[in-house]
Design a protein around this motif. Structure first.
Motif, PDB file in Angstrom:
ATOM      1  N   SER A 657       0.818  -1.218   0.000  1.00 46.62           N
ATOM      2  CA  SER A 657       0.000   0.000   0.000  1.00 46.62           C
ATOM      3  C   SER A 657       0.850   1.266   0.000  1.00 46.62           C
ATOM      4  N   ASP A 658       0.254   2.342  -0.490  1.00 42.08           N
ATOM      5  CA  ASP A 658       0.850   3.683  -0.451  1.00 42.08           C
ATOM      6  C   ASP A 658       2.196   3.728  -1.163  1.00 42.08           C
ATOM      7  N   SER A 682      -3.531  -1.255  -1.529  1.00 43.58           N
ATOM      8  CA  SER A 682      -4.298  -0.013  -1.519  1.00 43.58           C
ATOM      9  C   SER A 682      -3.407   1.203  -1.804  1.00 43.58           C
ATOM     10  N   ASN A 683      -4.060   2.276  -2.269  1.00 46.92           N
ATOM     11  CA  ASN A 683      -3.390   3.565  -2.511  1.00 46.92           C
ATOM     12  C   ASN A 683      -2.211   3.433  -3.475  1.00 46.92           C
ATOM     13  N   ASN A 707      -8.696   2.713  -3.272  1.00 48.41           N
ATOM     14  CA  ASN A 707      -7.983   3.859  -3.853  1.00 48.41           C
ATOM     15  C   ASN A 707      -7.023   3.437  -4.967  1.00 48.41           C
ATOM     16  N   ASN A 708      -7.562   2.692  -5.934  1.00 54.56           N
ATOM     17  CA  ASN A 708      -6.862   2.374  -7.172  1.00 54.56           C
ATOM     18  C   ASN A 708      -7.793   2.706  -8.329  1.00 54.56           C
TER      19      ASN A 708
END
Length: 866
Positions: A657-658, A682-683, A707-708
């Motif tokens: 993620s991120d 995510s992200n 959040n993709n």
């Protein structure tokens, strides 16, 4: 019958050897090329034995006509009995079980010669070669000069050279030739049917037997005959499957001094009271550990007045510990009761009777009280383990009288007060001390250990901020070389202890949670080349993580997380830690690309580089095939991460993620079989459709893809998890009506393009804690069955096109804390019962399970190894 010619050994290039079938006898050669031949080269030669014949074949004796003159007098009539070669390769004794004869009645043990031949006959009872007086008489043997059995005039058991007392595992009295010791342990693992062939009655004639070891053999019964071994002093029946039915026969072994019954099944199927050994007045050593025993008569144990060693550990003993019932055991030197469920308060006076006690282990129970003052009178104590109990009180000054004390483990209790430097300084024989996880306060001077020349292990892990260890309060030079040093959360004055400059044998170093403000101590690693475990986490270390000049060959765990270490990782980091299992560099300021050599660490299981400033592509991580946990989250990695070449068959947690990863999720075949339980991408900037292979991840609990830019319709495969977050994507279509939602606890589908009604099947999980479908285009009414979500705490339906009246069934959500129905098309009035709902008070036990660890790193238990 003839032997294999010794001249054949000289054929050093011999590749194939097949003598099937012939009449070869003797021991098979094991030198040069003959050490490479398996059993197929020898089948059909019943007289052969040797460590290189490693099969179990029952073969028929070839029907050949033999004159009476040529026939061996001791040859067994093959018409009356089946004969099997049972050669054993890996036996500790390297037994070659020469013949097993099945037929007739009775059992007797017949052993072989000094070439490790043992024969076990189940033929006629009178054929046994243990005579009534216990004297060993040979049965079959190969003569030392290499002559054939048939050619030796003494063949058949009268050869004076075949002295059975010289066989391995047989010890005789030098004067009488009576057998006095038989160590037959660990035969079962190489000969699994051993216990079914051996009957305890075969030992009856050995009237002079002093030592008998039958451990590790899988026996489950048949020890009744042991009672006749009146002179037996040492009996080891450990690691079998015996139950309490053997106790009456053991009670008759009145000469017994040492009895080992550990790792059996005495407590699984209890038949009668245990133990009933009160007749063994001379018994000095009793080991009954690991038997699932729930209740034992301490009163009967108290009758064993000669007892010096008593081990009841790793059973299921419950209730108070009645030490007063064994107060008669004044000779007791070792008492081990660890790993049970004993509880209640131990009184100081209960210990006074054991003046000769040297080792006391009460660890891993539920005992309480203030026991330490009672130890002061036991001035012969060498080891004390009270760990994992509920003992309380402070360290009394009289503990300094225990000048022989080598081991002191008081960890995981409720001891409080100060750790007296004066008391610790007096315990100069200490080798191991662990005072971790108590309620100690105040300051302790580490220089108290200065003169402890035998000290190997020191462990202090404080559970509060009120305990401080001073290491620089005096000028001192250590007189010890530590192997393990654990000083965690001990307020070390923001400095790495200077006495470590004189330590070169450390295997474990844990200085975590001490607010250390120094440069990374590369010298500490350079000085201790045997280092296996290093934890400097949660400090304020600065500088770079460079290891020079030699690799740490033995290091298996390195944790430098939550510091301020910066710079790039060395390109050869994989060679610097070639055998690492866990590497945690998270929450630092590392930057630059990730060296590809990190995947040269073939044993690496856990890699956590999260919350740094790493960048670049990391496709090479596909070579890290043994990883259990990979966490690259909260960095600046970019490019496509996934490819069809990944072969992670054991991965349990993947957290990306991120970052700035792009691309889609391909059809990764290896993902269909491994035990992935946490999948977090995510992200990022990933796109494409959610693949169906996610449904094949049967152990998956956490799926976070929020959040993709994923698109397409949602299928049922993702709904089999516990935590599902697909929010902030471009998913569309109706929400699926799925039957695999029983494990769901949290559903987050916020800010997509879902349409249609809220399916009732989605509300079919009684475990559901959170339902978030905000900011979609859902329509229709809220289903009345929402009332069945009795555990629901968060309901977010705002920003949709839901209509109709707000159902009163929402008032039945007794655990609800947060509800959002805003920006919809509801009509009518708000149900009056809403006034009875206490909103805004989140229950303490509510948290995002996506933020909790679902795996337990191996290093949480590595301390126990030391």
């Amino acid at each position: 019958m003839v032997k294999i010619p010794a001249q054949l050994i000289e054929l050093t290039f011999l590749a194939t050897f097949n003598f099937f079938p012939n009449h070869l006898s003797g021991k098979a050669h094991d030198k040069l090329q003959f050490g490479t031949f398996d059993e197929r080269s020898y089948i059909g030669n019943h007289g052969l034995c040797g460590p290189f014949i490693h099969s179990f074949d029952i073969v028929e004796e070839p029907s050949t006509s033999t004159s009476n003159e040529e026939k061996d007098e001791d040859a067994i009539d093959m018409e009356e009995a089946k004969v099997a070669l049972i050669p054993v390769k890996r036996l500790k004794l390297a037994f070659c079980w020469k013949r097993v004869v099945v037929g007739g009645g009775g059992v007797s043990l017949v052993e072989g010669n000094r070439d490790w031949e043992v024969a076990l006959t189940m033929a006629t009872p009178g054929e046994g070669k243990f005579e009534g007086n216990g004297e060993v008489i040979p049965w079959v043997s190969d003569s030392e000069d290499g002559e054939d059995e048939g050619e030796n005039e003494n063949a058949g058991g009268n050869d004076p050279q075949s002295d059975c007392c010289s066989w391995e595992r047989v010890t005789c009295n030098h004067t009488t030739s009576h057998v006095i010791e038989l160590p037959l342990d660990n035969v079962y693992y190489d000969l699994p049917f051993f216990s079914s062939l051996v009957n305890m009655s075969m030992f009856q004639p050995l009237k002079e037997l002093r030592i008998l070891n039958l451990s590790y053999n899988g026996f489950d019964a048949g020890s009744e005959s042991l009672a006749r071994l009146e002179k037996l002093e040492i009996l080891d029946l450990s690691h079998n499957s015996l139950d309490e039915s053997i106790m009456p026969s053991l009670g008759g072994l009145t000469s017994l001094k040492k009895l080992i019954l550990s790792q059996n099944a005495f407590g699984i199927y209890p038949k009668q009271g245990f133990p009933n050994l009160s007749n063994l007045s001379g018994l000095e050593y009793l080991d009954i550990r690991g038997n699932y025993i729930q209740k034992v008569s301490f009163r009967l144990l108290g009758r064993l007045s000669s007892l010096k060693y008593l081990d009841l550990s790793s059973n299921s003993l419950e209730g108070p510990l009645p030490l007063h019932e064994i107060s008669n055991l004044s000779k007791l030197e070792l008492l081990i009761l660890e790993d049970n469920s004993l509880n209640g308060t131990l009184r100081v006076q209960d210990l006074k009777s054991f003046a000769n006690l040297q080792i006391l282990d009460l660890g891993i129970n539920e005992l309480d009280g203030s026991i330490l003052p009672g130890l002061c009178a036991l001035n012969r104590l060498q080891e004390v383990d009270l760990s994992y109990n509920k003992f309380e009180g402070s360290l009394p000054p009289c503990l300094q009288n225990l000048t022989s004390l080598r081991v002191l483990d008081l960890s995981q209790n409720k001891f409080n007060g100060n750790v007296s430097s004066y008391v610790i300084a007096g315990l100069r024989s200490l080798e191991y001390i662990d005072l971790s996880h108590n309620q100690f306060m105040g300051s302790f001077s580490f220089s108290s250990f200065g003169n402890h020349s035998k000290l190997d292990v020191v462990k202090f892990v404080s559970d509060n901020d009120k305990f401080e260890i001073e290491t620089e309060d005096a000028v001192w030079v250590p007189n010890f070389q530590l192997k393990v040093l654990v000083l965690s959360n001990c307020n070390l004055n923001k400095k790495i202890p200077q006495f470590l400059l004189q330590q070169w044998q450390l295997k474990v170093i844990d200085l975590s949670h001490n607010k250390l403000k120094e440069r990374f101590p590369a010298w500490l690693l350079a000085n201790n080349t045997r280092l296996e475990f290093l934890s400097l986490r949660n400090n304020s270390l600065i500088g770079q993580f460079h290891i020079q000049p030699y690799p740490l060959e033995k290091a298996i765990h390195v944790d430098l997380s939550d510091n301020q270490i910066e710079g790039q990782l060395q390109e050869n980091v994989g060679k610097q830690f070639p055998h690492l299992i866990s590497l945690n560099l998270s929450k630092n300021a590392f930057e630059g690309s990730l060296p590809a050599s990190i995947c040269d660490i073939t044993n690496l299981k856990e890699l956590d580089l999260s919350f740094n400033n790493f960048s670049g592509e990391v496709g090479f991580t596909a070579r890290c095939t043994n990883l259990d946990v990979l966490d690259l989250s909260n960095n600046n990695f970019h490019g496509e991460f996934f490819s069809t070449h990944y072969q992670w068959s054991v991965l349990e947690a993947l957290r990306l993620s991120d970052n700035k990863f792009t691309g889609s999720l391909p059809n990764i075949k290896s993902f269909k079989s491994f035990s992935l339980s946490s999948f977090d991408i995510s992200n990022n900037y990933m796109s494409g459709k959610i693949p169906r292979w996610i449904g094949n991840l049967t152990w998956l609990q956490i799926l976070d893809m929020r959040n993709n830019s994923f698109e397409g319709e949602l299928t049922c495969e993702p709904f089999s998890v516990t935590y599902l977050d697909l929010s902030h994507n471009f998913l569309s279509g109706s929400l699926p009506s799925c039957s695999n939602t029983g494990n769901l606890e949290q559903i987050h589908l916020q800010e997509n393009n879902f349409t249609g009604s809220l399916p009732e099947a989605l509300l079919n999980s009684s475990n559901l804690l959170a339902l978030n479908v905000r900011d979609n285009r859902l329509s229709g009414k809220i289903p009345n069955m929402i009332a069945e979500l009795s555990n629901l705490r968060v309901l977010l339906l705002g920003g949709n096109n839901l209509s109709g009246s707000i159902p009163k069934q929402l008032c039945q959500l007794q655990n609800i804390s947060l509800m959002d129905l805003s920006s919809n098309a509801f009509s009518g009035s708000i149900p009056r019962c809403f006034y009875n709902i206490t909103f805004g008070k989140m229950r303490p036990n509510y948290q995002s399970i996506a933020e909790t660890s679902i795996y337990l790193p191996f290093w949480t238990w590595i301390y126990d190894y030391y």
